[in-house]
Design a protein around this motif. Structure first.
Motif, PDB file in Angstrom:
ATOM      1  N   LYS A 158       3.389   3.025  -5.582  1.00  0.00           N
ATOM      2  CA  LYS A 158       4.046   2.645  -3.446  1.00  0.00           C
ATOM      3  C   LYS A 158       3.488   3.482  -2.976  1.00  0.00           C
ATOM      4  O   LYS A 158       3.250   3.887  -1.674  1.00  0.00           O
ATOM      5  CB  LYS A 158       4.850   1.559  -2.833  1.00  0.00           C
ATOM      6  CG  LYS A 158       6.129   1.672  -4.182  1.00  0.00           C
ATOM      7  CD  LYS A 158       7.268   0.514  -3.458  1.00  0.00           C
ATOM      8  CE  LYS A 158       8.362   1.025  -4.671  1.00  0.00           C
ATOM      9  NZ  LYS A 158       8.925  -0.481  -4.011  1.00  0.00           N
ATOM     10  N   LYS A 205       3.919  -3.025   0.436  1.00  0.00           N
ATOM     11  CA  LYS A 205       3.683  -1.550   0.442  1.00  0.00           C
ATOM     12  C   LYS A 205       3.292  -1.641   1.228  1.00  0.00           C
ATOM     13  O   LYS A 205       2.690   0.181   2.040  1.00  0.00           O
ATOM     14  CB  LYS A 205       2.809  -1.649  -1.537  1.00  0.00           C
ATOM     15  CG  LYS A 205       1.826  -2.528  -1.260  1.00  0.00           C
ATOM     16  CD  LYS A 205       1.246  -2.850  -2.745  1.00  0.00           C
ATOM     17  CE  LYS A 205       0.099  -3.679  -3.157  1.00  0.00           C
ATOM     18  NZ  LYS A 205       0.014  -3.789  -4.111  1.00  0.00           N
ATOM     19  N   GLY A 206       3.016  -1.720   2.030  1.00  0.00           N
ATOM     20  CA  GLY A 206       1.274  -1.993   3.008  1.00  0.00           C
ATOM     21  C   GLY A 206       2.658  -1.161   4.046  1.00  0.00           C
ATOM     22  O   GLY A 206       2.291  -0.595   5.483  1.00  0.00           O
ATOM     23  N   VAL A 228       5.896  11.852  -1.475  1.00  0.00           N
ATOM     24  CA  VAL A 228       6.703  10.785  -0.425  1.00  0.00           C
ATOM     25  C   VAL A 228       8.058  10.694  -2.369  1.00  0.00           C
ATOM     26  O   VAL A 228       7.736   9.849  -3.475  1.00  0.00           O
ATOM     27  CB  VAL A 228       6.374   9.340  -0.969  1.00  0.00           C
ATOM     28  CG1 VAL A 228       6.954   8.345  -0.354  1.00  0.00           C
ATOM     29  CG2 VAL A 228       4.502   9.561  -0.149  1.00  0.00           C
ATOM     30  N   LEU A 252      -2.247  -4.955   3.355  1.00  0.00           N
ATOM     31  CA  LEU A 252      -2.033  -4.773   2.316  1.00  0.00           C
ATOM     32  C   LEU A 252      -0.722  -5.057   1.620  1.00  0.00           C
ATOM     33  O   LEU A 252      -0.413  -5.193   2.690  1.00  0.00           O
ATOM     34  CB  LEU A 252      -2.182  -2.805   2.262  1.00  0.00           C
ATOM     35  CG  LEU A 252      -1.569  -2.536   0.637  1.00  0.00           C
ATOM     36  CD1 LEU A 252      -2.813  -2.719  -0.281  1.00  0.00           C
ATOM     37  CD2 LEU A 252      -1.814  -0.855   0.968  1.00  0.00           C
ATOM     38  N   ILE A 291       0.041   5.023  -3.071  1.00  0.00           N
ATOM     39  CA  ILE A 291      -0.933   4.631  -1.948  1.00  0.00           C
ATOM     40  C   ILE A 291       0.095   4.967  -0.572  1.00  0.00           C
ATOM     41  O   ILE A 291      -1.007   5.175   0.462  1.00  0.00           O
ATOM     42  CB  ILE A 291      -0.132   3.322  -1.702  1.00  0.00           C
ATOM     43  CG1 ILE A 291      -1.088   2.079  -3.389  1.00  0.00           C
ATOM     44  CG2 ILE A 291      -0.697   2.372  -0.529  1.00  0.00           C
ATOM     45  CD1 ILE A 291      -0.873   0.455  -3.339  1.00  0.00           C
ATOM     46  N   ALA A 292       1.349   5.114  -0.196  1.00  0.00           N
ATOM     47  CA  ALA A 292       1.282   5.690   1.148  1.00  0.00           C
ATOM     48  C   ALA A 292       0.902   6.976   1.216  1.00  0.00           C
ATOM     49  O   ALA A 292       1.379   7.437   2.365  1.00  0.00           O
ATOM     50  CB  ALA A 292       3.152   5.455   1.300  1.00  0.00           C
ATOM     51  N   ALA A 306       4.018   2.324   3.991  1.00  0.00           N
ATOM     52  CA  ALA A 306       2.343   3.546   3.486  1.00  0.00           C
ATOM     53  C   ALA A 306       2.132   3.595   4.629  1.00  0.00           C
ATOM     54  O   ALA A 306       1.797   4.365   5.521  1.00  0.00           O
ATOM     55  CB  ALA A 306       1.605   2.686   3.494  1.00  0.00           C
ATOM     56  N   VAL A 309       5.539   5.854   5.988  1.00  0.00           N
ATOM     57  CA  VAL A 309       5.313   6.762   5.674  1.00  0.00           C
ATOM     58  C   VAL A 309       4.019   7.351   6.454  1.00  0.00           C
ATOM     59  O   VAL A 309       4.456   8.933   6.791  1.00  0.00           O
ATOM     60  CB  VAL A 309       4.497   7.156   3.766  1.00  0.00           C
ATOM     61  CG1 VAL A 309       4.625   8.468   3.785  1.00  0.00           C
ATOM     62  CG2 VAL A 309       5.912   6.513   3.080  1.00  0.00           C
ATOM     63  N   LYS A 363      -0.232   1.916  13.634  1.00  0.00           N
ATOM     64  CA  LYS A 363      -1.253   2.090  11.962  1.00  0.00           C
ATOM     65  C   LYS A 363      -0.526   1.119  11.467  1.00  0.00           C
ATOM     66  O   LYS A 363       0.329   0.171  11.290  1.00  0.00           O
ATOM     67  CB  LYS A 363      -0.967   3.144  11.386  1.00  0.00           C
ATOM     68  CG  LYS A 363      -0.634   4.630  11.597  1.00  0.00           C
ATOM     69  CD  LYS A 363       0.050   5.330  11.614  1.00  0.00           C
ATOM     70  CE  LYS A 363       0.361   6.793  12.236  1.00  0.00           C
ATOM     71  NZ  LYS A 363       1.313   6.892  12.668  1.00  0.00           N
ATOM     72  N   HIS A 398       3.247   7.423   9.756  1.00  0.00           N
ATOM     73  CA  HIS A 398       4.101   7.502  10.660  1.00  0.00           C
ATOM     74  C   HIS A 398       4.830   8.743  10.755  1.00  0.00           C
ATOM     75  O   HIS A 398       4.407   9.975  11.625  1.00  0.00           O
ATOM     76  CB  HIS A 398       5.775   6.624  11.560  1.00  0.00           C
ATOM     77  CG  HIS A 398       4.445   5.309  11.548  1.00  0.00           C
ATOM     78  ND1 HIS A 398       4.233   5.598  12.383  1.00  0.00           N
ATOM     79  CD2 HIS A 398       5.735   4.412  11.668  1.00  0.00           C
ATOM     80  CE1 HIS A 398       3.390   3.864  12.525  1.00  0.00           C
ATOM     81  NE2 HIS A 398       4.825   3.446  12.571  1.00  0.00           N
ATOM     82  N   VAL A 430      -1.658   6.633   2.298  1.00  0.00           N
ATOM     83  CA  VAL A 430      -2.451   5.699   4.076  1.00  0.00           C
ATOM     84  C   VAL A 430      -2.206   7.241   4.760  1.00  0.00           C
ATOM     85  O   VAL A 430      -2.456   7.424   5.597  1.00  0.00           O
ATOM     86  CB  VAL A 430      -1.827   5.038   3.756  1.00  0.00           C
ATOM     87  CG1 VAL A 430      -1.044   4.585   4.974  1.00  0.00           C
ATOM     88  CG2 VAL A 430      -1.927   3.742   3.164  1.00  0.00           C
ATOM     89  N   VAL A 488      -2.585  -1.215   8.336  1.00  0.00           N
ATOM     90  CA  VAL A 488      -2.739  -1.196   6.904  1.00  0.00           C
ATOM     91  C   VAL A 488      -3.259  -1.997   5.977  1.00  0.00           C
ATOM     92  O   VAL A 488      -2.286  -3.568   5.423  1.00  0.00           O
ATOM     93  CB  VAL A 488      -2.018  -0.198   5.920  1.00  0.00           C
ATOM     94  CG1 VAL A 488      -2.805  -0.128   4.396  1.00  0.00           C
ATOM     95  CG2 VAL A 488      -1.212   0.630   6.068  1.00  0.00           C
TER      96      VAL A 488
END
Lengths: 113, 113
Positions: free
Chosen positions: A13, B13-14, B51, A113, A16-17, B17, B20, A49, B22, A20, A51
């Motif tokens: 994660k 996780k979305g 991260v 997501l 992924i972050a 993301a 993060v 935003k 932001h 993104v 995702v």
């Protein structure tokens, strides 16, 4: 702004972050420079935003093409591949920012997501 | 740039993301405006983002204070709370961008998210 992530990549994660975030920063900076009015409207509305996930690279590229045909800016993110995945792997796609209802017409069918 | 996320928040996780992202966009835009040289160096080096995770709000605020004492810009992100968590929840902290070794001195001890 919508960021579409490949769900076929087996990433943690935090990774992924970060990917993104790459897409979000790239889309924000290019829009700030090239489309000041759209950028300001997006900032004023709290820089939203969303995702979403796509099945893989094919779906990501189809979404990219469709978004560009509809006049949206896109930013494709390729990982440097220092960890977890091979160098040059395309991980995600940033779309926008733009009018929420208009982006929704393209991305609304995809799961979060 | 380092983004510290609260591991005590139970988020998908979305959602992580997006938060993060932001922080990354906020830090990038303010640095672009206020510290052009640092911003350009960061862009030229591939806008690296790491991260990390912190145990909770106390650790997040301690990290914020330390980063600011060392001269780094920070951006605290508060969620609008439309989904998953109550409105106004502080989720993460962006630090930098800046010299990698210098940020590492502050954040290097924290685990990756």
């Amino acid at each position: 702004m919508v960021i579409a992530f490949r769900k076929d990549l087996d990433l943690g994660k935090g990774k992924i972050a970060a990917q993104v975030a790459h897409a979000a920063v790239a889309c924000a900076l290019i829009t700030e420079k090239k489309e000041r009015k759209i950028f300001k409207a997006w900032m004023a509305e709290g820089q939203r935003k969303v995702v979403i996930r796509v099945s893989g690279l094919d779906e990501l590229y189809r979404l990219k093409e469709r978004a560009e045909m509809e006049g949206f800016r896109t930013c494709l993110i390729t990982d440097a591949g220092l960890t977890q995945i091979p160098p040059g792997t395309v991980t995600c796609l940033g779309i926008g920012p733009g009018q929420e209802e208009e982006i929704d017409r393209i991305t609304g069918e995809f799961p979060l997501l």
